[in-house]
Design a protein around this motif. Structure first.
Motif, short mmCIF file in Angstrom:
data_model
loop_
_atom_site.label_atom_id
_atom_site.label_comp_id
_atom_site.label_asym_id
_atom_site.label_seq_id
_atom_site.Cartn_x
_atom_site.Cartn_y
_atom_site.Cartn_z
N ALA A 100 0.85 -1.21 0.00
CA ALA A 100 0.00 0.00 0.00
C ALA A 100 0.88 1.25 0.00
O ALA A 100 0.58 2.23 -0.70
CB ALA A 100 -0.92 -0.01 1.22
N ALA A 101 1.97 1.23 0.77
CA ALA A 101 2.85 2.41 0.85
C ALA A 101 3.53 2.65 -0.50
O ALA A 101 3.62 3.79 -0.96
CB ALA A 101 3.89 2.20 1.95
N LEU A 102 3.97 1.57 -1.14
CA LEU A 102 4.62 1.71 -2.46
C LEU A 102 3.62 2.30 -3.47
O LEU A 102 3.94 3.23 -4.22
CB LEU A 102 5.12 0.35 -2.96
N GLU A 103 2.40 1.76 -3.46
CA GLU A 103 1.40 2.23 -4.42
C GLU A 103 1.09 3.72 -4.18
O GLU A 103 1.00 4.50 -5.14
CB GLU A 103 0.13 1.37 -4.32
N ALA A 104 0.95 4.10 -2.92
CA ALA A 104 0.62 5.50 -2.61
C ALA A 104 1.78 6.41 -3.02
O ALA A 104 1.57 7.49 -3.59
CB ALA A 104 0.33 5.64 -1.12
N GLU A 105 2.98 5.95 -2.75
CA GLU A 105 4.17 6.77 -3.09
C GLU A 105 4.27 7.01 -4.60
O GLU A 105 4.54 8.11 -5.05
CB GLU A 105 5.42 5.96 -2.69
N ILE A 106 4.04 5.95 -5.36
CA ILE A 106 4.19 6.07 -6.82
C ILE A 106 3.05 6.89 -7.41
O ILE A 106 3.26 7.72 -8.29
CB ILE A 106 4.34 4.68 -7.47
N ALA A 107 1.83 6.70 -6.90
CA ALA A 107 0.71 7.52 -7.38
C ALA A 107 1.03 9.00 -7.16
O ALA A 107 0.86 9.83 -8.06
CB ALA A 107 -0.57 7.13 -6.64
N GLU A 108 1.52 9.30 -5.99
CA GLU A 108 1.86 10.69 -5.63
C GLU A 108 2.97 11.25 -6.54
O GLU A 108 2.89 12.36 -7.04
CB GLU A 108 2.28 10.69 -4.15
N LEU A 109 3.99 10.42 -6.76
CA LEU A 109 5.11 10.86 -7.61
C LEU A 109 4.64 11.29 -8.99
O LEU A 109 5.18 12.23 -9.57
CB LEU A 109 6.08 9.68 -7.83
N PHE A 110 3.63 10.58 -9.53
CA PHE A 110 3.18 10.86 -10.89
C PHE A 110 1.92 11.72 -10.93
O PHE A 110 1.34 11.91 -12.00
CB PHE A 110 2.98 9.54 -11.66
N GLY A 111 1.49 12.22 -9.77
CA GLY A 111 0.35 13.13 -9.73
C GLY A 111 -0.98 12.47 -10.03
O GLY A 111 -1.89 13.10 -10.56
N HIS A 112 -1.11 11.17 -9.67
CA HIS A 112 -2.37 10.46 -9.90
C HIS A 112 -2.99 10.05 -8.57
O HIS A 112 -2.33 10.08 -7.53
CB HIS A 112 -2.14 9.22 -10.78
N GLU A 113 -4.25 9.58 -8.64
CA GLU A 113 -4.96 9.23 -7.40
C GLU A 113 -4.51 7.89 -6.82
O GLU A 113 -4.53 7.68 -5.62
CB GLU A 113 -6.47 9.12 -7.67
N ALA A 114 -4.16 6.95 -7.71
CA ALA A 114 -3.95 5.59 -7.21
C ALA A 114 -2.96 4.83 -8.07
O ALA A 114 -2.58 5.28 -9.16
CB ALA A 114 -5.29 4.85 -7.17
N ALA A 115 -2.55 3.66 -7.57
CA ALA A 115 -1.58 2.84 -8.29
C ALA A 115 -1.77 1.38 -7.88
O ALA A 115 -2.41 1.09 -6.86
CB ALA A 115 -0.16 3.30 -7.98
#
Ligand SMILES: Cc1ncc(COP(=O)(O)O)c(C=O)c1O
Length: 326
Positions: A22-37
């Motif tokens: 969950a932390a990885l997904e949230a981090e990557i979504a944030e990095l690319f300016g999207h809601e989710a991953a």
């Protein structure tokens, strides 16, 4: 990275209970300016999930003739998604958005409507070429105007970010879906991530499950990905410098095809006494591994396991082999 894997807190990701995933997904979504991953085992699966999110069965995806999504994923778009793929002639970073715009087909009786465009950043078969931001912005404009989706196969988007200095978020917000890879230049053992809106990632979770890609205590893998994000992005500049050094040393042999901007050195051996399989076998015997892409095409890649001494060794071996009369 091995220590981060060993320390990873895990749970059952099938129930959404793995905190490291969950932390990885949230981090990557944030990095690319999207809601989710969504974490996936491979880049191919991430691409195919994204393509299925954008293109329903019976509709089409447009992409470069040399794109990974159509060249190296075992026909998955057609076989798994019922998707037709139509390609523009391989253009690498010289892609002209007007060519893509001219290919878009509208909905209509018996037509195969275009539902998405896929680009690759960096472009693997085009020798790690970096598509300019202006090209991507123009594609976004075309996608908006025509109502088609835009996917980025960003397996090596990290390299583009380092080479052109474009923030990841600036790339991210241009696309409806991205796939990004942790296991190539970033050096994690496994893993890619689909990035999109929350609604799309909800659907992506079901598609991943259908493909058999739902994982349980995957936090051990996500921990490697999180470590790679922290420690292995900025250092890609070293890989780029080593690829440039390789290209410079091999240039006198006339075998380097195209400008080397990132970590890939494409070789065209048409004018060489050695074909690609022969060069690859001879180099392998001396500890230098080369990918064969065709009878006369090969590829050298620098990555975090190749240091300066390794590059100098490769140069010594390759220049000797290329100099040898047939
Ligand atoms: C541009 C690109 N996209 C996707 C992939 C697929 O990644 P994987 O091998 O993890 O399926 C690759 C693999 O080399 C690639 O180069």
């Amino acid at each position: 990275m091995r220590e981060a894997i060993a320390r990873a807190e895990v749970g059952d990701d099938a129930y959404g209970e793995d905190p490291t995933v969950a932390a990885l997904e949230a981090e990557i979504a944030e990095l690319f300016g999207h809601e989710a991953a969504l974490f996936t085992p491979t880049g191919s699966m991430a691409n195919q999930i994204a393509v299925q999110l954008l293109v329903p069965p019976g509709a089409e995806l447009l992409c470069d003739a040399d794109a990974h999504v159509v060249s190296y994923e075992s026909g998955a778009a057609a076989a798994l998604g019922g998707i037709t793929t139509r390609t523009w002639p391989a253009a690498g970073a010289r892609l002209d958005p007007a060519v893509v715009a001219g290919m878009i087909r509208p909905e209509g009786y018996s037509a195969v409507p275009t539902r998405a465009i896929a680009i690759e950043q960096t472009h693997n078969r085009a020798g790690g070429a970096v598509l300019p931001l202006a090209t991507l912005r123009e594609l976004r404009r075309i996608a908006d105007e025509t109502g088609v989706g835009l996917h980025c196969d960003g397996a090596r988007i990290w390299h583009a970010h380092i080479a052109d200095g474009v923030p990841l978020r600036e790339y991210g917000v241009l696309f409806d879906t991205l796939s990004v890879c942790l296991s190539k230049g970033l050096g994690a053992p496994v893993g890619s991530v689909v990035v999109a809106s929350a609604e799309k990632i909800e659907r992506a979770r079901r598609i991943r499950k259908r493909m058999g890609g739902g994982m349980r205590q995957a936090g051990v893998l996500a921990a490697a990905g999180r470590y790679a994000l922290r420690h292995h992005v900025a250092r890609l500049a070293e890989d780029h410098a080593r690829a440039a050094r390789l290209a410079e040393a091999l240039a006198p042999f006339g075998v380097v095809s195209g400008e080397v901007r990132t970590n890939i050195v494409p070789l065209d051996l048409s004018g060489s006494a050695l074909d690609a399989p022969t060069l690859s076998a001879a180099a392998r015997a001396e500890g230098v591994l080369i990918s064969v892409l065709g009878p006369r095409a090969a590829r050298l890649v620098t990555h975090l396991d190749v240091d300066d001494a390794g590059v100098e060794h490769a140069i010594a071996v390759l220049t000797r082999l290329l100099r040898r009369p047939s």
